[in-house]
Scaffold this active site. Structure first.
Site, PDB file in Angstrom:
ATOM      1  N   ASP A 184      37.363   6.908 -54.440  1.00 27.34           N
ATOM      2  CA  ASP A 184      37.866   5.607 -54.011  1.00 27.34           C
ATOM      3  C   ASP A 184      36.697   4.723 -53.591  1.00 27.34           C
ATOM      4  O   ASP A 184      35.643   5.205 -53.162  1.00 27.34           O
ATOM      5  CB  ASP A 184      38.824   5.763 -52.820  1.00 27.34           C
ATOM      6  CG  ASP A 184      40.072   6.548 -53.181  1.00 27.34           C
ATOM      7  OD1 ASP A 184      40.444   6.551 -54.361  1.00 27.34           O
ATOM      8  OD2 ASP A 184      40.661   7.170 -52.273  1.00 27.34           O
ATOM      9  N   ARG A 185      36.905   3.417 -53.653  1.00 24.75           N
ATOM     10  CA  ARG A 185      35.839   2.466 -53.310  1.00 24.75           C
ATOM     11  C   ARG A 185      35.306   2.723 -51.903  1.00 24.75           C
ATOM     12  O   ARG A 185      34.091   2.666 -51.670  1.00 24.75           O
ATOM     13  CB  ARG A 185      36.371   1.035 -53.423  1.00 24.75           C
ATOM     14  CG  ARG A 185      35.347  -0.034 -53.054  1.00 24.75           C
ATOM     15  CD  ARG A 185      35.901  -1.422 -53.258  1.00 24.75           C
ATOM     16  NE  ARG A 185      36.988  -1.713 -52.353  1.00 24.75           N
ATOM     17  CZ  ARG A 185      36.815  -2.185 -51.114  1.00 24.75           C
ATOM     18  NH1 ARG A 185      35.592  -2.379 -50.632  1.00 24.75           N
ATOM     19  NH2 ARG A 185      37.854  -2.463 -50.351  1.00 24.75           N
TER      20      ARG A 185
END
Length: 457
Positions: free
Chosen positions: A185-186
């Protein structure tokens, strides 16, 4: 040459000329994409402790859709694309930022079949952390191991393009073909496996899906996590793709299993070792929330406005109540309810879990999605209100596209306390340094580190 030969049908199914013609037409109609800058200094710069991107024009080109044909270019953009004010499209057409077949147009230009419609958009990418992308190892057989900082997405997506792992590796480090094996995930930091050719990437993906690669994560959870090995095997399902929202669902969720073990605690937060055995989206975050110990700075799963006072523990969350949301101010000054009454109210608003559905509650996630959508809308409004202003208090906007100048993200908005620490496969193991927020767990990490069984293939 006879007339019949001269007017030979090029669309004949048996004609080699037809094949050549189609290939030639396809090549002529190919939409050329602009090349990325080669010099990092043309793209990246540092300011106020963040890595930024110089604003730039990016052309989005596409063939005209069937429903566009016969309509004016202004009508197409003002009716089909509603993310900008109508006045913007008038201005963009006048400035030549909207073209058809590479030519300037006016607002009354008619879109024809097979036209290539191009929109030059002035992009402002969000800044990301200054922490550099670390190269852990570049294995000769075509595998690259990267230490990804939080705040940087893996692929170009949404508002992010050059501030992505793929683009940074290409522009700053000179890599060309890249095939990420695991996707973080970012906001998650840590180890990434990137194939430098498709064969290596496919082989590593097969090892991941067959559980020949072991993944080890470190997180900082809310509360005092129990001692000993804790296993969560609750099934997980995607509730809303657009909101990136996932939940435990005993009936319709996919099988999921994560092992947890406490490393250290200060009485308020706990550093927890996580070993996911499956690879569901947000698996560690969802399982920790279900257990009652969400990642402490997780904006999605440690959010009382969305999940209520229980923070989603044991799959419990309150119903969506628009009237309650609108009348929060009316409750100010009223005496606090007794804890027993609070618990009773919470139990009355608990949704039916998927295994307990009835005619009155066919889909238990509707309330949750509404609460999340309302919270997201509120955040967008806060962001608009917080736009940078000039010395007179007037909101600053870009002089090229009139987009507002958004405020910088705060340090705690750049990452969540979840780190992909170590990956191990047949005959190999690689790890990254622990992040600063997990320093207190360094002395305990060897106690839980995965040691491959010699009998494993």
């Amino acid at each position: 040459m006879t007339d019949s030969k001269k007017h030979h049908r090029l669309d004949s199914a048996n004609s080699s000329d037809s094949s050549k013609y189609r290939k030639r037409q396809k090549k002529q109609n190919k939409i050329e994409k602009p090349e990325d800058p080669k010099d990092p200094k043309e793209v990246y710069y540092e300011s106020n402790g963040l890595q930024r991107i110089h604003p730039y024009f990016h052309n989005f080109a596409t063939y005209a859709k069937g429903r566009w044909v016969g309509r004016t270019v202004f009508e197409v953009f003002s009716k089909e694309f509603r993310d900008r004010p109508v006045d913007y499209y008038l201005k963009a057409i006048k400035q030549g930022l909207i073209e058809i077949n590479g030519q300037r147009v006016d607002k009354d230009t008619i879109v024809r079949n097979s036209d290539i419609v191009t929109h030059y958009i002035h992009r402002h990418e969000p800044p990301v952390t200054l922490q550099p992308l670390g190269i852990v190892e570049n294995i000769k057989d075509g595998l690259l191991l990267v230490d990804k900082p939080g705040s940087i997405p893996v692929h170009p997506t949404g508002r992010y393009n050059f501030n992505s792992v793929i683009k940074i590796l290409q522009i700053k480090h000179g890599y060309s073909s890249l095939y990420p094996v695991n996707r973080l995930d970012r906001l998650t930091s840590g180890l990434m496996l990137v194939g430098l050719n498709p064969d290596v990437a496919r082989r590593m993906e097969r090892d991941l899906t067959s559980h020949r690669i072991q993944k080890e994560y470190i997180c900082k959870a809310k509360g005092v996590f129990p001692r000993g090995k804790i296993v969560c095997d609750q099934p997980i399902r995607v509730v809303a793709h657009k909101l990136s929202l996932n939940c435990v669902d005993p009936k319709d969720g996919k099988p999921s299993l994560t092992e947890f073990e406490l490393l250290s605690t200060d009485g308020t937060h706990s550093i927890v070792y996580c070993r996911p055995k499956t690879g569901r989206t947000h698996q560690i975050r969802v399982h920790l929330q279900f257990l009652g110990y969400p990642i402490a700075n997780d904006p999605l799963y440690c959010n009382r406005e969305v999940w209520g006072e229980s923070l989603g523990r044991n799959g419990v969350f309150p119903k969506y109540d628009k009237n309650l949301s609108d009348n929060k101010d009316e409750d100010k000054g009223k005496p606090e309810k007794e804890e027993s009454q609070k618990a009773a109210d919470l139990s009355e608003t608990r949704p039916k879990m998927s295994g307990q559905r009835d005619a009155d509650n066919i889909e238990p996630w509707v309330d949750l999605v509404k609460r999340m959508e309302e919270w997201k809308t509120k955040q967008e409004l806060i962001e608009q209100i917080s736009n940078s202003v000039d010395t007179q208090g007037v909101p600053r906007v870009c002089d090229k596209c009139t987009d507002p100048v958004l405020p910088d993200p705060k340090p705690d908005e750049l990452c969540i306390w979840l780190h992909a620490w170590r990956y191990s496969g047949p005959g190999w193991s690689y790890e990254t340094p622990l992040p600063e927020w997990a320093n207190e767990a360094k002395q305990h990490i060897d106690r839980v580190k995965y040691i491959p069984d010699k009998s494993e293939p």
